[in-house]
Design an enzyme around this catalytic site. Sequence first.
Site, short mmCIF file in Angstrom:
data_model
loop_
_atom_site.label_atom_id
_atom_site.label_comp_id
_atom_site.label_asym_id
_atom_site.label_seq_id
_atom_site.Cartn_x
_atom_site.Cartn_y
_atom_site.Cartn_z
N SER A 1 0.85 -1.39 0.06
CA SER A 1 -0.14 -0.12 0.04
C SER A 1 0.76 1.23 -0.09
O SER A 1 0.51 2.36 -0.35
CB SER A 1 -0.91 0.12 1.18
N TYR A 2 2.13 1.13 0.46
CA TYR A 2 2.85 2.32 0.65
C TYR A 2 4.25 2.52 -0.61
O TYR A 2 4.43 3.29 -0.82
CB TYR A 2 3.50 2.34 1.91
N GLY A 3 4.54 1.10 -1.01
CA GLY A 3 5.66 1.39 -2.08
C GLY A 3 5.97 -0.03 -2.60
O GLY A 3 4.83 -0.91 -2.52
N VAL B 1 8.70 -3.58 -3.62
CA VAL B 1 10.00 -4.21 -3.04
C VAL B 1 10.91 -4.88 -4.23
O VAL B 1 10.03 -5.17 -4.99
CB VAL B 1 9.38 -5.24 -2.21
N ASP C 1 2.28 -8.78 14.32
CA ASP C 1 1.71 -8.84 13.00
C ASP C 1 2.18 -10.27 12.36
O ASP C 1 2.64 -10.38 11.28
CB ASP C 1 2.29 -7.84 12.05
#
Length: 199
Positions: free
Chosen positions: A50-52, A54, A170
């Site tokens: 959701s952010y970046g 890999v 998590d």
Amino acid sequence: FVFVCVHTTHFPMGPSVRPPPKTATLTTASINNEDPATRYDIVGIIGRGSYGKVYAATDRFSGAKVAIKSIPADETDDEAAHAELAREADVLRRCAYPFIVSFYGAFFHERTLYVATQLCEAGSLLDVLRAQLRLHGTASLTEPALLAVATAATTALRYLHDEARVLHRDLKGANLLLTARGEVKLCDFGVSAQLTSTM
């Protein structure tokens, strides 16, 4: 055909395992203000979040294969993402343990934060189970493989709690990675918490 072979070597905690240093947080001194491309050759994208993104990459000096997480700071709502990635880098920097992905460095370049870690070529446990489901209509692990995964996960969590004073918070199949040799590595410490007292 999906082959699941989980490495079963047990790494007990003891004198051979180095406890993490007692440092507070990832400081700006710990982040290299340089382009990670000066050290790593990008092979390709292996994941998106959701952010970046890999990336799989190769260290030009050692030849090691690494995974590089990147989060751009182009939007105001990425401040939380940067905090998560910095928290993850901090935990990994302080923890050298056989069942936790190895940390290779953090970089900040052109308003993007990068964290380089060990590449786990076989993907996550969730990836393996999804591939089994797609190919065979069912997803399962043999008892020895399940025991090896559970042993690795609980041993890593015990190390984090007892030595690093960290709660992972998590634990799931997507955060248990497998190397090409079948070794299990715990990853993704973005929502972890530092323990301040004995529970």
